[in-house]
Design a protein around this motif. Structure first.
Motif, PDB file in Angstrom:
ATOM      1  N   ALA A  24     -22.534   3.806  -6.787  1.00  9.57           N
ATOM      2  CA  ALA A  24     -22.760   3.031  -5.556  1.00  9.57           C
ATOM      3  C   ALA A  24     -24.175   2.466  -5.490  1.00  9.57           C
ATOM      4  O   ALA A  24     -24.408   1.473  -4.798  1.00  9.57           O
TER       5      ALA A  24
ATOM      6  N   ASN B  77      -6.510   0.035  -1.015  1.00  9.00           N
ATOM      7  CA  ASN B  77      -7.920   0.239  -0.675  1.00  9.00           C
ATOM      8  C   ASN B  77      -8.003   1.139   0.555  1.00  9.00           C
ATOM      9  O   ASN B  77      -7.327   0.894   1.561  1.00  9.00           O
TER      10      ASN B  77
ATOM     11  N   MET C 210     -18.097  -4.015  -9.755  1.00  7.74           N
ATOM     12  CA  MET C 210     -17.683  -3.111  -8.720  1.00  7.74           C
ATOM     13  C   MET C 210     -16.786  -2.041  -9.338  1.00  7.74           C
ATOM     14  O   MET C 210     -15.929  -2.321 -10.144  1.00  7.74           O
TER      15      MET C 210
ATOM     16  N   PHE D 248     -21.327   2.290  -0.186  1.00  8.64           N
ATOM     17  CA  PHE D 248     -22.391   1.326  -0.461  1.00  8.64           C
ATOM     18  C   PHE D 248     -23.720   2.055  -0.546  1.00  8.64           C
ATOM     19  O   PHE D 248     -23.928   3.059   0.135  1.00  8.64           O
TER      20      PHE D 248
ATOM     21  N   ALA E 133     -14.884   2.456   1.164  1.00  5.92           N
ATOM     22  CA  ALA E 133     -15.897   1.921   0.258  1.00  5.92           C
ATOM     23  C   ALA E 133     -17.191   2.703   0.450  1.00  5.92           C
ATOM     24  O   ALA E 133     -17.471   3.194   1.545  1.00  5.92           O
TER      25      ALA E 133
ATOM     26  N   THR F 280     -14.010   1.110  -8.997  1.00  5.04           N
ATOM     27  CA  THR F 280     -12.899   1.582  -8.176  1.00  5.04           C
ATOM     28  C   THR F 280     -12.571   3.005  -8.591  1.00  5.04           C
ATOM     29  O   THR F 280     -12.503   3.313  -9.780  1.00  5.04           O
TER      30      THR F 280
ATOM     31  N   PRO G 269     -21.058  -1.656  -4.928  1.00  4.93           N
ATOM     32  CA  PRO G 269     -20.137  -0.931  -4.053  1.00  4.93           C
ATOM     33  C   PRO G 269     -19.020  -0.253  -4.853  1.00  4.93           C
ATOM     34  O   PRO G 269     -18.573  -0.765  -5.877  1.00  4.93           O
ATOM     35  N   VAL G 270     -18.596   0.898  -4.375  1.00  4.19           N
ATOM     36  CA  VAL G 270     -17.495   1.638  -4.990  1.00  4.19           C
ATOM     37  C   VAL G 270     -16.311   1.581  -4.020  1.00  4.19           C
ATOM     38  O   VAL G 270     -16.442   1.970  -2.858  1.00  4.19           O
ATOM     39  N   ILE G 271     -15.193   1.085  -4.496  1.00  2.00           N
ATOM     40  CA  ILE G 271     -13.975   1.021  -3.693  1.00  2.00           C
ATOM     41  C   ILE G 271     -13.183   2.297  -3.942  1.00  2.00           C
ATOM     42  O   ILE G 271     -12.950   2.678  -5.091  1.00  2.00           O
ATOM     43  N   ILE G 272     -12.758   2.936  -2.866  1.00  2.00           N
ATOM     44  CA  ILE G 272     -11.961   4.152  -2.952  1.00  2.00           C
ATOM     45  C   ILE G 272     -10.519   3.788  -2.608  1.00  2.00           C
ATOM     46  O   ILE G 272     -10.270   3.148  -1.585  1.00  2.00           O
ATOM     47  N   THR G 273      -9.591   4.188  -3.468  1.00  2.00           N
ATOM     48  CA  THR G 273      -8.186   3.873  -3.232  1.00  2.00           C
ATOM     49  C   THR G 273      -7.389   5.152  -2.963  1.00  2.00           C
ATOM     50  O   THR G 273      -7.758   6.230  -3.402  1.00  2.00           O
TER      51      THR G 273
END
Length: 111
Positions: free
Chosen positions: A20, A33, A1, A38, A36, A3, A24-28
């Protein structure tokens, strides 16, 4: 995954979308967090696994979008949880009313 920060995602949108497709790409934002991203195939797989049959049927028939279906499912889950909590609290109140206090049952005249 993967970030990425909001700024990284904003400046490298294409890279984020490519990532993605693999996972999944997590956006912070500010180290927390925030969102995301997908791949649509992943989102559809999640929907098939978690949606109730009526919502799944509506999605397949094109009556609702995947976003609407997932949001409705979440709303239904929250409503069900609220009802569960309300029923448990009502049971506790009913049990509390039906309990005879010990001090009133043990009052006897001592001669």
């Amino acid at each position: 995954m993967t970030t990425m920060t909001v700024q990284e995602a904003k400046h490298a949108f294409g890279k984020m979308m490519d990532a993605a497709q693999r996972a999944p790409v997590i956006i912070t934002r500010d180290g927390q967090n925030f969102g995301a991203v997908f791949a649509m195939a992943d989102l559809l797989a999640m929907a098939q696994a978690f949606l109730s049959p009526p919502l799944r049927d509506s999605l397949r028939a094109g009556r609702i979008t995947i976003s609407e279906a997932l949001l409705r499912e979440a709303e239904l889950a929250m409503q069900a949880e609220r009802l569960r909590v309300e029923k448990a609290e009502a049971r506790k109140r009913e049990q509390a009313r039906s309990v005879i206090p010990l001090h009133s049952a043990s009052r006897r005249s001592v001669i």
